[in-house]
Write an enzyme that holds these catalytic residues in place. Structure first.
Site, mmCIF file in Angstrom:
data_model
loop_
_atom_site.group_PDB
_atom_site.id
_atom_site.type_symbol
_atom_site.label_atom_id
_atom_site.label_comp_id
_atom_site.label_asym_id
_atom_site.label_seq_id
_atom_site.Cartn_x
_atom_site.Cartn_y
_atom_site.Cartn_z
ATOM 1 N N TYR A 283 -6.019 16.354 -8.302
ATOM 2 C CA TYR A 283 -5.222 15.381 -9.043
ATOM 3 C C TYR A 283 -3.847 15.895 -9.779
ATOM 4 O O TYR A 283 -2.906 15.327 -9.579
ATOM 5 C CB TYR A 283 -6.113 14.498 -9.973
ATOM 6 C CG TYR A 283 -5.544 13.559 -10.810
ATOM 7 C CD1 TYR A 283 -5.131 12.148 -10.435
ATOM 8 C CD2 TYR A 283 -5.430 13.725 -12.039
ATOM 9 C CE1 TYR A 283 -4.458 11.397 -10.977
ATOM 10 C CE2 TYR A 283 -5.176 12.530 -13.127
ATOM 11 C CZ TYR A 283 -4.391 11.610 -12.530
ATOM 12 O OH TYR A 283 -4.096 10.491 -13.324
ATOM 13 N N THR B 235 -10.037 3.400 -17.877
ATOM 14 C CA THR B 235 -9.990 2.743 -16.511
ATOM 15 C C THR B 235 -11.069 2.921 -15.417
ATOM 16 O O THR B 235 -11.609 3.856 -15.684
ATOM 17 C CB THR B 235 -8.372 2.771 -16.145
ATOM 18 O OG1 THR B 235 -8.432 4.210 -15.585
ATOM 19 C CG2 THR B 235 -7.348 2.537 -16.998
ATOM 20 N N ASN C 267 3.355 3.416 -10.522
ATOM 21 C CA ASN C 267 2.023 3.396 -11.185
ATOM 22 C C ASN C 267 0.903 3.940 -10.494
ATOM 23 O O ASN C 267 -0.009 4.317 -10.913
ATOM 24 C CB ASN C 267 1.919 2.184 -12.014
ATOM 25 C CG ASN C 267 0.432 2.194 -12.432
ATOM 26 O OD1 ASN C 267 0.328 2.446 -13.413
ATOM 27 N ND2 ASN C 267 -0.465 1.042 -11.698
ATOM 28 N N LYS D 142 0.101 15.412 -9.869
ATOM 29 C CA LYS D 142 1.174 14.950 -10.922
ATOM 30 C C LYS D 142 2.219 15.991 -11.458
ATOM 31 O O LYS D 142 3.136 15.675 -11.828
ATOM 32 C CB LYS D 142 0.287 14.428 -12.096
ATOM 33 C CG LYS D 142 -0.829 13.220 -11.673
ATOM 34 C CD LYS D 142 0.201 11.969 -11.882
ATOM 35 C CE LYS D 142 -0.829 10.974 -11.478
ATOM 36 N NZ LYS D 142 -0.012 9.720 -11.230
ATOM 37 N N ASP E 202 0.912 -1.304 -0.135
ATOM 38 C CA ASP E 202 -0.121 0.015 0.152
ATOM 39 C C ASP E 202 0.752 1.085 -0.263
ATOM 40 O O ASP E 202 1.640 1.591 0.907
ATOM 41 C CB ASP E 202 -1.012 -0.221 1.045
ATOM 42 C CG ASP E 202 -1.921 1.129 1.378
ATOM 43 O OD1 ASP E 202 -1.698 2.201 0.542
ATOM 44 O OD2 ASP E 202 -2.852 1.121 1.911
HETATM 45 N N1 LIG Z 1 -6.511 6.481 -16.838
HETATM 46 C C1 LIG Z 1 -5.979 7.753 -17.238
HETATM 47 O O1 LIG Z 1 -6.495 8.285 -18.358
HETATM 48 C C2 LIG Z 1 -4.835 7.916 -16.765
HETATM 49 C C3 LIG Z 1 -4.229 9.108 -17.639
HETATM 50 C C4 LIG Z 1 -2.946 9.872 -16.914
HETATM 51 C C5 LIG Z 1 -2.174 8.947 -15.852
HETATM 52 N N2 LIG Z 1 -2.784 7.849 -15.315
HETATM 53 C C6 LIG Z 1 -2.258 7.345 -14.219
HETATM 54 O O2 LIG Z 1 -1.982 5.939 -14.407
HETATM 55 C C7 LIG Z 1 -1.658 5.264 -13.164
HETATM 56 C C8 LIG Z 1 -2.571 3.984 -13.057
HETATM 57 O O3 LIG Z 1 -3.902 4.502 -13.198
HETATM 58 P P1 LIG Z 1 -5.243 3.539 -13.839
HETATM 59 O O4 LIG Z 1 -5.946 4.430 -14.868
HETATM 60 O O5 LIG Z 1 -4.794 2.391 -14.342
HETATM 61 O O6 LIG Z 1 -6.236 3.501 -12.438
HETATM 62 P P2 LIG Z 1 -6.777 2.132 -11.999
HETATM 63 O O7 LIG Z 1 -7.422 1.477 -12.868
HETATM 64 O O8 LIG Z 1 -7.922 2.982 -10.776
HETATM 65 O O9 LIG Z 1 -5.713 1.643 -11.247
HETATM 66 C C9 LIG Z 1 -5.123 2.118 -10.139
HETATM 67 C C10 LIG Z 1 -3.883 1.008 -9.532
HETATM 68 O O10 LIG Z 1 -3.481 1.716 -8.473
HETATM 69 C C11 LIG Z 1 -3.629 1.012 -7.251
HETATM 70 N N3 LIG Z 1 -3.796 1.933 -5.989
HETATM 71 C C12 LIG Z 1 -4.453 3.098 -5.668
HETATM 72 N N4 LIG Z 1 -4.028 3.455 -4.422
HETATM 73 C C13 LIG Z 1 -2.986 2.638 -4.137
HETATM 74 C C14 LIG Z 1 -2.306 2.440 -2.910
HETATM 75 N N5 LIG Z 1 -2.337 3.332 -1.783
HETATM 76 N N6 LIG Z 1 -1.363 1.387 -2.662
HETATM 77 C C15 LIG Z 1 -1.134 0.536 -3.697
HETATM 78 N N7 LIG Z 1 -1.857 0.544 -4.759
HETATM 79 C C16 LIG Z 1 -2.896 1.570 -4.886
HETATM 80 C C17 LIG Z 1 -5.193 0.306 -7.354
HETATM 81 O O11 LIG Z 1 -5.337 -0.738 -6.680
HETATM 82 P P3 LIG Z 1 -6.834 -0.951 -5.971
HETATM 83 O O12 LIG Z 1 -7.436 -2.039 -6.950
HETATM 84 O O13 LIG Z 1 -6.380 -1.614 -4.649
HETATM 85 O O14 LIG Z 1 -7.408 0.060 -5.834
HETATM 86 C C18 LIG Z 1 -5.072 -0.161 -8.718
HETATM 87 O O15 LIG Z 1 -4.074 -1.125 -8.851
HETATM 88 C C19 LIG Z 1 -2.110 6.098 -12.197
HETATM 89 O O16 LIG Z 1 -1.093 6.733 -11.678
HETATM 90 C C20 LIG Z 1 -2.863 7.231 -13.057
HETATM 91 O O17 LIG Z 1 -2.733 8.499 -12.276
HETATM 92 C C21 LIG Z 1 -3.979 7.395 -15.776
#
Ligand SMILES: NC(=O)c1ccc[n+]([C@@H]2O[C@H](COP(=O)([O-])OP(=O)(O)OC[C@H]3O[C@@H](n4cnc5c(N)ncnc54)[C@H](OP(=O)(O)O)[C@@H]3O)[C@@H](O)[C@H]2O)c1
Length: 240
Positions: free
Chosen positions: A163, A198, A86, A167, A59
Site C-alpha cells: 500500500y 474508516t 480519493n 502511495k 470504477d
Molecule cells: N483511513 C486512513 O487512515 C487513510 C490514511 C491515509 C490515506 N488514506 C486514503 O484516503 C482515501 C480514502 O480512504 P478511506 O480511509 O476513506 O477508505 P474507505 O472508507 O475504505 O473508502 C474507500 C473508498 O474508495 C472506494 N473504492 C475502492 N476501490 C475503488 C474502485 N476500484 N473504484 C472506485 N471506488 C473505489 C470505496 O468504494 P466501495 O464502497 O465500493 O468499496 C470507498 O468509497 C484512500 O485513497 C486511502 O488510501 C486513508
C-alpha cells in the site's frame, strides 16, 4: 458554482469531503462503483444539507468504466474545477516485500496508482476548461520514503509495504504532473488525511473522518495558499 468530482465518495473520507465541500456550496459529483451505494450516498448527503449533489458510476480500476464516467459527467457539466482522486484500497495482509503475493501488489497499484493516473487523464479535457483547475491526489504518510528511511524497521509501517509503495507512486505522479503543467493554471497536490478511522483500516485510525477530510477541504478551497507539486497534511508540508 465550482464543480468537484470525488472518486470513491460513497463512504469514509471521500463521503466526508463531499459533505464538507457540499455544505460550502460546491457542486459535488461522487464517483461510486456500485449504483446502490451511489444512490444511498446521495440521499444521505442531501439529508446532511448538501443541495447540489449527484453521483456517477466509476470504477477506477476499470478503463471502460472511467471512459463511460467521463462521458456521463461531460453530459452534465461544461468544466470540472476540482478532481479529488480519493478512491483507494489498503489490500490484503501480509504485505512484506520478501513474502508479498505479487497479485496483492498488482491489485493495490491498479486502484491506487493506475486508477489515479487514468482518471486524471480521462477527465483532463474537462479540467482544462476550468479557470484554475485543481487535482488533489489522496496520499498517505506510509508513502513517504523519508519517513520510512528515517524511522527504519517499524512493524507498524512494514505491514503496509505494498500500500505504501502505491502511495509513493502517487506522490511521484503529483510531482511529475505538476512539473509538466508548471506553465498552466493547473495546481496539483498530494494530500494525506492522516491515520483516520474508516473501513480501510478496520476503524483502527485515530482521527475522525471530519479531521481526516479537513486538510483536503482546506487545499481544495484555499489552493492559492499552497504550492503546486507538494505533499500536504494536517501539519502543513509532508516530507517525500
Ligand atoms: N483511513 C486512513 O487512515 C487513510 C490514511 C491515509 C490515506 N488514506 C486514503 O484516503 C482515501 C480514502 O480512504 P478511506 O480511509 O476513506 O477508505 P474507505 O472508507 O475504505 O473508502 C474507500 C473508498 O474508495 C472506494 N473504492 C475502492 N476501490 C475503488 C474502485 N476500484 N473504484 C472506485 N471506488 C473505489 C470505496 O468504494 P466501495 O464502497 O465500493 O468499496 C470507498 O468509497 C484512500 O485513497 C486511502 O488510501 C486513508
Amino acid at each position: 458554482m465550482k464543480t468537484v468530482l470525488i472518486t470513491g465518495g460513497n463512504k469514509g473520507i471521500g463521503f466526508e469531503t463531499a459533505k464538507q465541500l457540499g455544505n460550502l456550496g460546491y457542486e459535488i459529483y461522487i464517483g461510486c462503483r456500485h449504483k446502490y451505494k451511489g444512490q444511498e450516498a446521495v440521499e444521505n448527503l442531501k439529508k446532511l444539507g448538501v443541495n447540489s449533489i449527484d453521483w456517477i458510476e466509476l470504477d477506477v480500476a476499470d478503463s471502460k468504466s472511467i471512459e463511460q464516467a467521463k462521458i456521463q459527467l461531460a453530459s452534465k457539466i461544461d468544466s470540472l474545477d476540482i478532481l479529488i482522486n480519493n478512491a483507494g484500497i489498503s489490500g490484503t495482509q501480509p504485505q512484506k516485500f520478501c513474502i508479498n503475493n505479487i497479485e496483492t501488489l498488482r491489485n493495490i497499484f491498479n486502484t491506487n496508482f493506475f486508477g489515479t493516473v487514468e482518471v486524471t487523464q480521462q477527465f483532463f479535457p474537462l479540467l482544462e476548461k476550468a479557470e484554475q483547475p485543481i487535482i488533489i491526489n489522496i496520499s498517505s504518510e506510509v508513502g513517504s520514503l523519508e519517513i520510512h528511511s528515517s524511522t527504519g524497521k517499524d512493524p507498524n509501517l512494514e505491514i503496509w509495504s505494498a500500500y505504501g509503495a502505491s502511495k509513493t507512486a502517487v506522490n511521484a505522479f503529483t510531482v511529475m504532473l505538476a512539473n509538466e503543467l508548471e506553465d498552466t493554471p493547473f495546481k496539483i497536490f498530494s494530500v494525506t488525511p492522516g491515520y483516520t478511522s474508516t473501513d480501510l483500516n478496520d476503524h483502527q485510525g485515530t482521527k475522525t473522518v471530519e479531521e481526516g477530510a479537513s486538510p483536503i477541504v482546506e487545499i481544495a478551497t484555499q489552493s492559492n495558499n499552497f504550492t503546486s507539486g507538494k505533499f500536504y497534511g494536517e501539519q502543513g508540508e509532508v516530507t517525500w
